[in-house]
Design a protein around this motif. Structure first.
Motif, PDB file in Angstrom:
ATOM      1  N   PRO A  35      13.590 -11.422   4.994  1.00 58.28           N
ATOM      2  CA  PRO A  35      12.419 -11.661   5.839  1.00 58.28           C
ATOM      3  C   PRO A  35      11.418 -12.567   5.128  1.00 58.28           C
ATOM      4  CG  PRO A  35      12.331  -9.453   4.937  1.00 58.28           C
ATOM      5  CD  PRO A  35      13.656 -10.037   4.533  1.00 58.28           C
ATOM      6  N   GLU A  49      18.940 -14.231   5.225  1.00 57.73           N
ATOM      7  CA  GLU A  49      18.701 -12.978   5.942  1.00 57.73           C
ATOM      8  C   GLU A  49      17.461 -12.240   5.438  1.00 57.73           C
ATOM      9  OE1 GLU A  49      22.330 -10.702   5.855  1.00 57.73           O
ATOM     10  OE2 GLU A  49      23.455 -12.294   6.841  1.00 57.73           O
ATOM     11  N   ALA A  79      15.200  -2.562   3.210  1.00 53.28           N
ATOM     12  CA  ALA A  79      14.877  -1.843   4.440  1.00 53.28           C
ATOM     13  C   ALA A  79      14.880  -2.748   5.672  1.00 53.28           C
ATOM     14  CB  ALA A  79      13.515  -1.159   4.298  1.00 53.28           C
ATOM     15  N   HIS A  80      14.849  -4.055   5.481  1.00 59.46           N
ATOM     16  CA  HIS A  80      14.820  -5.012   6.590  1.00 59.46           C
ATOM     17  C   HIS A  80      16.174  -5.665   6.843  1.00 59.46           C
ATOM     18  CE1 HIS A  80      10.455  -4.720   6.679  1.00 59.46           C
ATOM     19  NE2 HIS A  80      10.502  -4.791   5.369  1.00 59.46           N
ATOM     20  N   LEU A  81      17.185  -5.249   6.119  1.00 51.08           N
ATOM     21  CA  LEU A  81      18.497  -5.873   6.228  1.00 51.08           C
ATOM     22  C   LEU A  81      19.460  -5.018   7.040  1.00 51.08           C
ATOM     23  CD1 LEU A  81      18.863  -7.028   2.517  1.00 51.08           C
ATOM     24  CD2 LEU A  81      18.177  -8.416   4.475  1.00 51.08           C
ATOM     25  N   GLU A  82      20.408  -5.659   7.690  1.00 50.27           N
ATOM     26  CA  GLU A  82      21.457  -4.949   8.412  1.00 50.27           C
ATOM     27  C   GLU A  82      22.686  -4.742   7.544  1.00 50.27           C
ATOM     28  OE1 GLU A  82      22.357  -6.751  12.166  1.00 50.27           O
ATOM     29  OE2 GLU A  82      20.234  -6.932  12.695  1.00 50.27           O
ATOM     30  N   VAL A 125      12.910  -4.901   0.189  1.00 53.21           N
ATOM     31  CA  VAL A 125      13.362  -5.747   1.294  1.00 53.21           C
ATOM     32  C   VAL A 125      14.653  -5.205   1.908  1.00 53.21           C
ATOM     33  CG1 VAL A 125      14.700  -7.336  -0.131  1.00 53.21           C
ATOM     34  CG2 VAL A 125      13.704  -8.142   1.970  1.00 53.21           C
TER      35      VAL A 125
END
Length: 162
Positions: free
Chosen positions: A82, A80, A28-31, A26
């Motif tokens: 997804p 945060e 990879a989907h975080l800022e 996951v």
């Protein structure tokens, strides 16, 4: 704010400050992520090298700056993360859930083991089973395990909780 652990940093990768990441994909989907002892850090880049995920944090541009981060826990803010598809769960959401067999609570989830082909629940017994601190390993696999709002229901399988 509720932080959940999503992994740890492994060894530095190359010379430009990359770190191998061991944990939930996951990331990879975080800022941004929260790094143990270092606070919030923005993610600059992520990429696969073979079977490993390499993470670059903003401001970490050399191997020397990456080395102190090795082994540190990495967290994300729950809000945060997804959303997951039906039937998929974040590990943290299963922790502490009661486990029932034929409607009777037999334990609670204390950890989850990523065993490759399938995840395995580590369940600590309750009641008589709690006194001897026994732990039971149960594959998180349908059809004999159901995750519901009130807990995890396991079909009675001979020997599973003995």
């Amino acid at each position: 704010m509720r932080l959940v652990e999503i992994g740890r940093f492994g060894a530095p990768y190359a010379l430009q400050g990359g770190l191998k990441f061991r944990g939930e994909p996951v990331v990879a989907h975080l800022e941004r992520v929260y790094v143990e002892g270092h606070g919030w850090r923005a993610l600059e880049d992520l990429y696969q090298v073979g079977d490993e995920l390499v993470v670059h944090l903003v401001g970490v541009r050399s191997r020397e700056l990456a080395e102190p981060l090795v082994g540190l826990r990495v967290y994300a803010e729950v809000t945060e993360l997804p959303p997951l598809e039906a039937g998929q769960y974040y590990y943290f959401a299963l922790m502490g859930l009661p486990v029932f067999v034929e409607g009777v609570q037999v334990g609670e989830v204390v950890d989850i083991l990523d065993a490759g082909a399938q995840d395995v629940l580590i369940i600590r017994g309750v009641g008589e089973r709690l006194r001897d601190q026994r732990e039971f390993l149960v594959p998180l696999q349908a059809p004999y395990v159901r995750v519901e709002a009130e807990g995890i229901h396991v079909e009675p399988i001979p020997g599973l909780f003995e």
